[in-house]
Design a protein around this motif. Structure first.
Motif, short mmCIF file in Angstrom:
data_model
loop_
_atom_site.label_atom_id
_atom_site.label_comp_id
_atom_site.label_asym_id
_atom_site.label_seq_id
_atom_site.Cartn_x
_atom_site.Cartn_y
_atom_site.Cartn_z
N GLU A 143 -36.41 88.34 10.15
CA GLU A 143 -36.11 87.37 11.21
C GLU A 143 -34.82 87.70 11.93
N GLU A 176 -45.77 83.31 10.45
CA GLU A 176 -45.39 82.35 11.49
C GLU A 176 -43.90 82.43 11.78
N ARG A 177 -43.10 82.66 10.75
CA ARG A 177 -41.66 82.83 10.95
C ARG A 177 -41.36 84.10 11.75
N ASP A 212 -43.43 85.59 13.83
CA ASP A 212 -43.94 85.35 15.18
C ASP A 212 -42.91 84.59 16.02
N LYS A 213 -42.29 83.59 15.43
CA LYS A 213 -41.27 82.81 16.14
C LYS A 213 -40.03 83.65 16.44
N GLY A 242 -40.14 86.66 17.38
CA GLY A 242 -40.42 87.45 18.57
C GLY A 242 -41.07 88.80 18.35
#
Length: 298
Positions: free
Chosen positions: A129, A155-156, A158-159, A161
């Motif tokens: 991340e 999902e983390r 994806d957030k 970027g």
């Protein structure tokens, strides 16, 4: 089941998906679904175990009477062991071929693939991340994540970027080259990408299976024991870089950085080290600089 490491791989358990695709999950035909049932010699175990079958009621304690049975059991054990060894060799051999195909694919696209390995909770996902914003402005970044269940980590990512594909292994305790090949196809990698493969949290089995990666990075957090490299030597022996993570917690834990380095160098004298805290950002610039310096020919 995978007899090489004892994990419970089944082709129906392994699936790949991207965040938002839970209703459209792709199952992966998996080569670990092999006929392990032939390894059980139970069909030959019972005829000699029932004294009543001999038709007499005196104690059957003649020393010669079980000689054939003992030899027979020994032979069956040897045959079973030989079959298991051949099966393990077949699994690892096929995985090696798949890994070489992956490696060729990555090299052709100029992709640098990095296999991140650690025990659960060491901070792999947090490291990714925090790495993505530092890297993506200079090179494309993509992630293949491995967990037994859920899309939580994907999902983390994806957030943060980066394009990401999640591999859920079901009962499996590691990724293998076939899974990565299928995930990479779904990911549609850009040329000259940095591909991070976040392996299943496990310090044993991931070390046995090549994925086609260029580099292996093992992560240990300061909340773990400094003797981890001695307890789980193979994963450190086969790594190129060791990240010592969560250094912000050093004042609060009994962890000696130099001790873990010394232990790791005992099993791998060529291992490199980097100390950082993915949470606070300390050491992250150095990590990003090293990653960006990598090339497919590294």
């Amino acid at each position: 089941m995978c007899d090489t490491c004892g994990c419970g791989h089944n082709s129906d358990d392994v699936k790949i998906s991207r965040p938002g695709e839970e209703d459209n999950i792709a199952f992966i035909p998996h080569s670990h679904d092999h006929p392990h049932s032939h390894d059980h010699p139970h069909a030959h175990d019972h005829p000699h175990d029932h004294p009543h079958s001999h038709g007499h009621d005196h104690p059957h304690d003649h020393p010669h009477s079980h000689g054939h049975h003992d030899i027979h059991e020994h032979d069956q054990h040897d045959i079973s062991s030989q079959r298991r060894i051949r099966l393990e060799e077949d699994i690892l051999g096929q995985n090696h071929l798949n890994a070489e195909r992956n490696r060729g694919y990555f090299e052709a696209k100029g992709v640098v693939a990095i296999n991140l390995m650690s025990s659960p909770g060491s901070g792999k996902t947090t490291l990714l991340e925090k790495s993505i914003p530092l890297l993506r402005a200079k090179r494309p970044v993509a992630v293949i994540g491995g967990d037994q269940q859920t899309l939580n980590d994907a999902e983390r990512i994806d957030k943060a970027g980066a394009p990401v594909v999640q591999i859920n292994t079901g009962f499996g305790c590691h990724l293998d080259a076939e899974m990565v090949r299928n995930a990479a196809k779904k990911l549609e990698l850009e040329k000259e990408s940095l591909l991070f493969i976040e392996n299943v949290g496990n310090l044993v089995c991931p070390s046995l299976f090549e994925l086609g990666e260029q580099l292996r990075v093992v992560i240990i957090s300061v909340t773990e024991g400094a003797d981890k490299p001695l307890k789980y030597p193979t994963i450190f022996e086969r790594a190129d870089m060791c990240i010592i993570n969560k250094t912000d917690l050093l004042p609060y834990v009994d962890f000696k950085v130099e001790e873990v380095k010394s232990n790791a160098l005992t099993v791998n004298p060529k291992l490199h080290f980097m100390e950082l805290s993915a949470k606070t950002g300390e050491g992250m610039d150095q990590w990003a600089e090293w990653i960006l310096s990598l090339s497919p020919e590294h």
